[in-house]
Write an enzyme that holds these catalytic residues in place. Structure first.
Site, PDB file in Angstrom:
ATOM      1  N   PHE A 103       0.860  -1.189   0.000  1.00 21.55           N
ATOM      2  CA  PHE A 103       0.000   0.000   0.000  1.00 21.55           C
ATOM      3  C   PHE A 103       0.893   1.233   0.000  1.00 21.55           C
ATOM      4  O   PHE A 103       1.725   1.401   0.891  1.00 21.55           O
ATOM      5  CB  PHE A 103      -0.930   0.035   1.220  1.00 21.55           C
ATOM      6  N   ASP A 138       9.128   2.465   1.756  1.00 26.87           N
ATOM      7  CA  ASP A 138       7.981   3.227   2.219  1.00 26.87           C
ATOM      8  C   ASP A 138       7.807   2.949   3.708  1.00 26.87           C
ATOM      9  O   ASP A 138       7.322   1.890   4.114  1.00 26.87           O
ATOM     10  CB  ASP A 138       6.729   2.826   1.429  1.00 26.87           C
ATOM     11  N   LYS A 156       2.898  10.001   8.676  1.00 29.76           N
ATOM     12  CA  LYS A 156       2.183   9.550   9.879  1.00 29.76           C
ATOM     13  C   LYS A 156       2.823   9.996  11.214  1.00 29.76           C
ATOM     14  O   LYS A 156       2.599  11.125  11.617  1.00 29.76           O
ATOM     15  CB  LYS A 156       1.971   8.043   9.792  1.00 29.76           C
TER      16      LYS A 156
HETATM   17  C1  LIG Z   1      -0.814   5.699   5.046  1.00 24.44           C
HETATM   18  C2  LIG Z   1       0.162   5.189   4.070  1.00 24.44           C
HETATM   19  C3  LIG Z   1       0.397   5.846   2.850  1.00 24.44           C
HETATM   20  C4  LIG Z   1      -0.405   7.039   2.414  1.00 24.44           C
HETATM   21  O1  LIG Z   1      -0.239   8.130   3.256  1.00 24.44           O
HETATM   22  P1  LIG Z   1      -1.324   9.334   3.248  1.00 24.44           P
HETATM   23  O2  LIG Z   1      -0.787  10.273   4.271  1.00 24.44           O
HETATM   24  O3  LIG Z   1      -2.640   8.733   3.574  1.00 24.44           O
HETATM   25  O4  LIG Z   1      -1.290   9.924   1.889  1.00 24.44           O
HETATM   26  C5  LIG Z   1       1.394   5.358   2.028  1.00 24.44           C
HETATM   27  N1  LIG Z   1       2.109   4.266   2.372  1.00 24.44           N
HETATM   28  C6  LIG Z   1       1.912   3.613   3.532  1.00 24.44           C
HETATM   29  C7  LIG Z   1       2.766   2.442   3.878  1.00 24.44           C
HETATM   30  C8  LIG Z   1       0.925   4.040   4.408  1.00 24.44           C
HETATM   31  O5  LIG Z   1       0.692   3.364   5.544  1.00 24.44           O
END
Ligand SMILES: *Cc1c(COP(=O)(O)O)cnc(C)c1O
Length: 395
Positions: A133, A218, A247
């Site tokens: 994701f 990521d 986050k």
């Molecule tokens: C939450 C998340 C995203 C997207 O981040 P947003 O701030 O919602 O755009 C991308 N990669 C990972 C692994 C995530 O957990």
């Protein structure tokens, strides 16, 4: 009024304090969702309130035409506490991914032509993982290995290739001279907290070196302390060329960052990318205060590690008690409970927990995520586990 893209729970929240949150009727809940791995200092943290208040009296926004002290300080903190060398600030995780993709494309394009400007190869392919994701934009979606998110929104960016996560053989078959970058979450968040294996990381390291491809981690969900290390890559024997974070970085204010090192540093030139709000003084001041807690006050090194071990022990006890728990997964306070699909559905556990005053969030593969704030108290973990146990009793 709201665009119908979320099936929300039927509760309106009003205020929070530490690990607790209250709805408008005054009902109290323990919040172990933490805004999906965002509120690392809990609700109404005095550290964040103070940073917001003080910085808002000075400067909130100036654009990226100029420097600000909070942004410079944050870039310094992030690079001094990692192997990374340069930073670009964004407003979200997805935007940090978009930039990583742009760097990968330009890096690949730069290597696709000989000195006379003749195209010798198309080195712009991005290898991504199944069940990954990376966000909801058309770029990030293209490398999100979950057809349910992708299919309705095609066409997405092209020249992307999916690899099975932790499948060394598949990776070897797919990475080539044409690969610009390999992107992965070291621990997959949305799809159920599956961690990359050391063998898989080793293969990524070898193949990226062999074919001169960038490695992008990521760490938007798993980074910034949640695993018990500031960066998730520190749990593995590999240092990526690009790391995306968001986050927990802001503790609740919208901020993300793309960090680069080595050959990823100077791919982009002035004019190649930008953001009006990205890294404005207000969000950077908050992130600086958060990182001060995480690093200097040892919230990660001490609290996340200790509370993580404690939580793991408590959850393992639950697993011993309920035979429909298959596995407790994750690292630090990035924990997940995997249920046997034939007996218990994660979404039912989440709903019943909510009704009993405990906020949890599901993930793919029938997993429930257990994400307390980093400064959670032992008694609060006990309380949450006891509510969860009471809930599981009903299945
Ligand atoms: C939450 C998340 C995203 C997207 O981040 P947003 O701030 O919602 O755009 C991308 N990669 C990972 C692994 C995530 O957990």
């Amino acid at each position: 009024m709201l665009l119908n893209v979320y099936s929300r729970y039927n509760v309106i929240f009003d205020k929070g304090e530490g690990s607790y949150i209250f709805d408008i009727e005054g009902n109290k809940y323990i919040d172990f969702v933490s805004g999906i791995s965002v509120n690392c200092l809990g609700h109404a943290s005095p550290v964040i309130i103070n940073a917001l208040t003080e910085q808002s009296k000075k400067l909130i926004h100036i654009s990226n035409l100029y420097y600000s002290e909070p942004q410079l300080e944050l870039a310094k903190k992030l690079t001094e506490n990692s192997a990374m060398e340069k930073v670009f600030f964004t407003n979200s995780g997805t935007e940090a991914i978009e930039l990583a993709v742009k760097i990968a494309h330009k890096y690949g394009n730069n290597l696709s032509y000989d000195e006379n400007g003749n195209k010798i190869i198309d080195k712009t392919e991005i290898i991504y993982m199944k069940n990954s994701f990376h966000g909801r934009s058309t770029g990030a979606l293209a490398i999100t290995g979950q057809p349910k998110y992708q299919k309705p929104f095609e066409p997405l960016i092209s020249n992307v290739t999916q690899c099975n996560f932790n499948d060394v053989k598949d990776l070897k078959a797919k990475v080539s001279e044409k690969t610009a970058a390999i992107i992965l979450e070291p621990i997959q968040g949305e799809s159920g907290l599956e961690s990359a294996t050391p063998e898989f990381m080793q293969a990524i390291k070898e193949l990226s070196e062999k074919y001169n491809a960038l490695v992008i981690f990521d760490e938007i969900q798993c980074g910034m302390g949640r695993t018990g290390k500031l960066f998730a890559y520190e749990n593995f024997e590999i240092i990526p060329d690009i790391v995306t974070v968001a986050k927990s970085l802001g503790g609740g204010v919208p901020i993300g960052a793309t960090l680069t090192k080595g050959k990823a540093n100077d791919v982009l030139k002035p004019g190649d990318h930008g953001s009006t709000y990205g890294g404005n003084p207000l969000v950077c001041a908050v992130a600086n205060a958060v990182l001060h807690e995480l690093i200097d006050n040892k919230l990660v090194e001490k609290d996340v590690v200790e509370k993580g071990q404690y939580s793991l022990k408590k959850l393992e006890e639950l697993k011993g008690k309920y035979n429909f728990i298959d596995e407790i997964r994750g690292k630090g306070l990035l924990l997940g409970i995997k249920f046997d699909e034939s007996k218990v559905l994660a979404k039912d556990v989440v709903l019943k927990a909510l009704e009993n005053g405990l906020l949890l969030v599901g993930a793919g593969n029938n997993v429930v995520r257990f994400f307390p704030p980093f400064n959670v108290k032992t008694e609060e973990i006990d309380e949450a586990v006891s509510i969860l146990s009471k809930v599981l009793e009903t299945f």
